[in-house]
Design a protein around this motif. Structure first.
Motif, mmCIF file in Angstrom:
data_model
loop_
_atom_site.group_PDB
_atom_site.id
_atom_site.type_symbol
_atom_site.label_atom_id
_atom_site.label_comp_id
_atom_site.label_asym_id
_atom_site.label_seq_id
_atom_site.Cartn_x
_atom_site.Cartn_y
_atom_site.Cartn_z
ATOM 1 N N LEU A 123 0.826 -1.200 0.000
ATOM 2 C CA LEU A 123 0.000 0.000 0.000
ATOM 3 C C LEU A 123 0.864 1.256 0.000
ATOM 4 O O LEU A 123 0.618 2.201 -0.750
ATOM 5 N N SER A 124 1.900 1.260 0.812
ATOM 6 C CA SER A 124 2.807 2.403 0.897
ATOM 7 C C SER A 124 3.534 2.631 -0.426
ATOM 8 O O SER A 124 3.724 3.767 -0.849
ATOM 9 N N ALA A 125 3.922 1.549 -1.099
ATOM 10 C CA ALA A 125 4.638 1.669 -2.372
ATOM 11 C C ALA A 125 3.763 2.292 -3.451
ATOM 12 O O ALA A 125 4.266 2.950 -4.361
ATOM 13 N N GLN A 126 2.460 2.103 -3.341
ATOM 14 C CA GLN A 126 1.541 2.672 -4.322
ATOM 15 C C GLN A 126 1.352 4.175 -4.119
ATOM 16 O O GLN A 126 0.843 4.857 -4.995
ATOM 17 N N HIS A 127 1.727 4.672 -2.957
ATOM 18 C CA HIS A 127 1.602 6.095 -2.635
ATOM 19 C C HIS A 127 3.003 6.620 -2.380
ATOM 20 O O HIS A 127 3.517 6.549 -1.273
ATOM 21 N N VAL A 128 3.642 7.158 -3.421
ATOM 22 C CA VAL A 128 5.059 7.486 -3.417
ATOM 23 C C VAL A 128 5.465 8.383 -2.250
ATOM 24 O O VAL A 128 6.535 8.218 -1.685
ATOM 25 N N ASP A 129 4.617 9.324 -1.864
ATOM 26 C CA ASP A 129 4.990 10.250 -0.810
ATOM 27 C C ASP A 129 4.665 9.741 0.591
ATOM 28 O O ASP A 129 4.767 10.464 1.565
ATOM 29 N N SER A 130 4.275 8.487 0.679
ATOM 30 C CA SER A 130 4.029 7.896 1.985
ATOM 31 C C SER A 130 5.353 7.477 2.594
ATOM 32 O O SER A 130 6.101 6.696 2.014
ATOM 33 N N LEU A 131 5.666 8.005 3.776
ATOM 34 C CA LEU A 131 6.893 7.617 4.462
ATOM 35 C C LEU A 131 6.688 6.354 5.276
ATOM 36 O O LEU A 131 7.608 5.581 5.477
ATOM 37 N N ALA A 132 5.465 6.148 5.746
ATOM 38 C CA ALA A 132 5.146 4.938 6.506
ATOM 39 C C ALA A 132 3.629 4.823 6.649
ATOM 40 O O ALA A 132 2.926 5.827 6.718
ATOM 41 N N VAL A 133 3.170 3.588 6.675
ATOM 42 C CA VAL A 133 1.779 3.280 6.964
ATOM 43 C C VAL A 133 1.831 2.248 8.071
ATOM 44 O O VAL A 133 2.539 1.243 7.949
ATOM 45 N N PHE A 134 1.128 2.494 9.187
ATOM 46 C CA PHE A 134 1.257 1.572 10.307
ATOM 47 C C PHE A 134 -0.016 1.494 11.134
ATOM 48 O O PHE A 134 -0.928 2.299 10.979
ATOM 49 N N VAL A 135 -0.050 0.468 12.000
ATOM 50 C CA VAL A 135 -1.211 0.191 12.841
ATOM 51 C C VAL A 135 -0.761 0.176 14.297
ATOM 52 O O VAL A 135 0.271 -0.418 14.635
ATOM 53 N N LEU A 136 -1.532 0.833 15.149
ATOM 54 C CA LEU A 136 -1.258 0.891 16.579
ATOM 55 C C LEU A 136 -2.313 0.100 17.341
ATOM 56 O O LEU A 136 -3.484 0.112 16.967
ATOM 57 N N ASP A 137 -1.896 -0.551 18.413
ATOM 58 C CA ASP A 137 -2.870 -1.217 19.272
ATOM 59 C C ASP A 137 -3.438 -0.223 20.282
ATOM 60 O O ASP A 137 -3.119 0.973 20.237
ATOM 61 N N LEU A 138 -4.241 -0.702 21.195
ATOM 62 C CA LEU A 138 -4.889 0.188 22.166
ATOM 63 C C LEU A 138 -3.905 0.888 23.095
ATOM 64 O O LEU A 138 -4.221 1.935 23.654
ATOM 65 N N ARG A 139 -2.723 0.310 23.262
ATOM 66 C CA ARG A 139 -1.713 0.932 24.138
ATOM 67 C C ARG A 139 -0.862 1.957 23.401
ATOM 68 O O ARG A 139 -0.033 2.616 24.008
ATOM 69 N N GLY A 140 -1.048 2.075 22.083
ATOM 70 C CA GLY A 140 -0.246 3.013 21.303
ATOM 71 C C GLY A 140 1.039 2.418 20.777
ATOM 72 O O GLY A 140 1.932 3.142 20.354
ATOM 73 N N ARG A 141 1.139 1.094 20.761
ATOM 74 C CA ARG A 141 2.326 0.407 20.236
ATOM 75 C C ARG A 141 2.106 0.050 18.771
ATOM 76 O O ARG A 141 1.024 -0.408 18.384
ATOM 77 N N VAL A 142 3.146 0.225 17.948
ATOM 78 C CA VAL A 142 3.062 -0.136 16.532
ATOM 79 C C VAL A 142 3.121 -1.654 16.426
ATOM 80 O O VAL A 142 4.112 -2.274 16.807
ATOM 81 N N VAL A 143 2.037 -2.250 15.903
ATOM 82 C CA VAL A 143 1.958 -3.710 15.787
ATOM 83 C C VAL A 143 2.173 -4.194 14.360
ATOM 84 O O VAL A 143 2.390 -5.386 14.129
ATOM 85 N N ALA A 144 2.127 -3.292 13.381
ATOM 86 C CA ALA A 144 2.412 -3.625 11.987
ATOM 87 C C ALA A 144 2.802 -2.331 11.283
ATOM 88 O O ALA A 144 2.275 -1.261 11.596
ATOM 89 N N SER A 145 3.748 -2.450 10.328
ATOM 90 C CA SER A 145 4.231 -1.240 9.668
ATOM 91 C C SER A 145 4.778 -1.548 8.282
ATOM 92 O O SER A 145 5.383 -2.597 8.061
#
Length: 196
Positions: A56-78
């Protein structure tokens, strides 16, 4: 005034073309399954979501990162999982965009990330689970770059900058003006800026 209008339109176009991505993530079945999974299963699901975010990020050239946070605010996927200085495991619970999204509202914020100290514009969206009466189970975030606009400014003769509500310069040409303050900041303001 006309040049300022053009610059404002360019920045608005750069920023708004990325703002729908977190909403798309919030509907993705794999992401929902990752956030629902018990810790023992989450590890196996994480890799699949990382690959999806990377594509998904590669399809949007100006995206530096796309990520998901859990309820505690921790990055669980990026999307940057393959880099040695990736965001996986980073604690972003202190970020205003996370706090606003986890409270139920979409959010955006210009900031530097805590891993690479790389500036970007963060868009955040709460992820709700229809299986749990639409309870929030995480936050989807896209970090977009608006440096292309700044580089465009550098080609112009007249200097220009964008400042936030505190009077801190976020983007500028010349670059040396970046992060300067237009007025003296109180100790409280400086502490708040350092925290976020």
């Amino acid at each position: 005034a006309h040049r300022l209008d053009l610059l404002a339109a360019a920045i608005d176009a750069e920023v708004t073309r990325a703002n729908q991505i977190p909403g798309i993530l919030a509907l993705n079945a794999e992401i929902l399954d990752l956030l629902r999974a018990p810790p023992a299963e989450a590890v196996a699901r994480q890799q699949s979501v990382n690959h999806y975010l990377e594509r998904l990020s590669a399809q949007h050239v100006d995206s530096l990162a796309v990520f998901v946070l859990d309820l505690r605010g921790r990055v669980v996927a990026s999307s940057d999982w393959i880099l040695t200085d990736n965001l996986l495991g980073a604690d972003l619970s202190h970020r205003p965009y996370f706090r606003t999204a986890i409270a139920g509202a979409p959010s955006r914020q210009y900031a530097e990330d805590v891993v690479r100290s790389e500036p970007g514009y963060f868009f955040a969206q709460p992820i709700r689970d229809e299986r749990q009466d639409w309870k929030i189970i995480g936050v989807a975030v896209m970090k977009a770059s608006i440096r292309a606009v700044e580089r465009q400014w550098l080609r112009n003769d007249a200097p220009a900058f964008i400042a936030d509500g505190s009077g801190v310069v976020l983007l500028s040409a010349p670059v040396a003006w970046r992060y300067a303050s237009l007025r003296p900041l109180s100790g409280e303001q400086i502490a708040e800026l350092a925290r976020v």
